[in-house]
Design an enzyme around this catalytic site. Structure first.
Site, short mmCIF file in Angstrom:
data_model
loop_
_atom_site.label_atom_id
_atom_site.label_comp_id
_atom_site.label_asym_id
_atom_site.label_seq_id
_atom_site.Cartn_x
_atom_site.Cartn_y
_atom_site.Cartn_z
N CYS A 264 2.88 -1.32 8.86
CA CYS A 264 1.46 -1.05 8.58
C CYS A 264 0.65 -2.34 8.41
O CYS A 264 -0.43 -2.48 8.96
CB CYS A 264 1.33 -0.19 7.34
SG CYS A 264 2.14 1.41 7.50
N HIS A 265 1.18 -3.27 7.61
CA HIS A 265 0.43 -4.49 7.32
C HIS A 265 1.27 -5.75 7.49
O HIS A 265 0.83 -6.84 7.13
CB HIS A 265 -0.17 -4.42 5.92
CG HIS A 265 -1.12 -3.28 5.77
ND1 HIS A 265 -0.74 -2.09 5.20
CD2 HIS A 265 -2.40 -3.12 6.16
CE1 HIS A 265 -1.76 -1.26 5.24
NE2 HIS A 265 -2.78 -1.85 5.81
N GLY A 266 2.50 -5.62 7.96
CA GLY A 266 3.30 -6.79 8.30
C GLY A 266 4.09 -7.43 7.18
O GLY A 266 4.50 -8.58 7.32
N LEU B 170 0.81 -1.22 0.00
CA LEU B 170 0.00 0.00 0.00
C LEU B 170 0.84 1.27 0.00
O LEU B 170 0.34 2.35 0.29
CB LEU B 170 -0.96 0.01 1.20
CG LEU B 170 -2.09 -1.01 1.14
CD1 LEU B 170 -2.89 -0.99 2.43
CD2 LEU B 170 -3.00 -0.74 -0.04
#
Length: 172
Positions: free
Chosen positions: A136-138, A118
């Site tokens: 943020c999202h790993g 992202l």
């Protein structure tokens, strides 16, 4: 017998030619600025490439520079990091790519520092593989910038670059 007659140019012929010439010059004068304004600005051209002195980067360190408004990570890899990146079985990677395909010189890795999931900025020297970790999202990247775990679909992007000297690199 037929005779050839030549017609003398008249004042009207001269006016047609002169009017056509003035119209052509006027059209060129109007079109030139329109075409010229489509060229990139000098400040944009200046951002197209950047030169970085990498001679001062100690082994094992990551330096972040800005290129085209994006962060670029320059990593001076250790022998251990190079070996770890080369030992990976490429078939097990979500986006298979060898370490040799991602670097020009094994000790230097240059990647755009934007997560391919992202667009977050990953943290260096972090994660399970001591590469980069996107909090943020790993997403977890290894020391070659390849995605190993997480939602990111692709490896960190390798920009076009070339070594000008042993201690200077041109990105872009």
């Amino acid at each position: 017998m037929a005779t050839a007659t030549t017609v003398e140019p008249t004042r009207r012929d001269f006016l047609y030619i002169a009017t056509g010439a003035v119209a052509a010059v006027g059209t060129a004068a109007v079109i030139w600025p329109l075409i010229s304004q489509m060229s990139p600005d000098a400040s944009t051209l200046a951002l197209a490439s950047t030169e970085v002195d990498i001679g001062a980067i100690p082994e094992g360190q990551i330096v972040t520079i800005k290129w085209r408004g994006k962060p670029v990570f320059i990593r001076h890899r250790t022998a251990k990091e190079i070996a770890a990146a080369e030992e990976v079985n490429v078939a097990t990677l979500p986006d298979p790519q060898t370490d040799a395909a991602r670097v020009q010189k094994p000790q230097w890795l240059i990647v755009v520092g934007v997560c391919t999931h992202l667009g977050c900025i990953p943290l260096g020297h972090a994660g399970e593989y001591d590469g980069w970790f996107c909090p943020c999202h790993g997403s977890v990247y290894d020391t070659s910038g390849r995605i190993r775990k997480g939602p990111a679909p692709k490896n960190l992007v390798v920009p076009a670059y070339s070594f000008l000297t042993d201690s200077k690199v041109k990105i872009g």
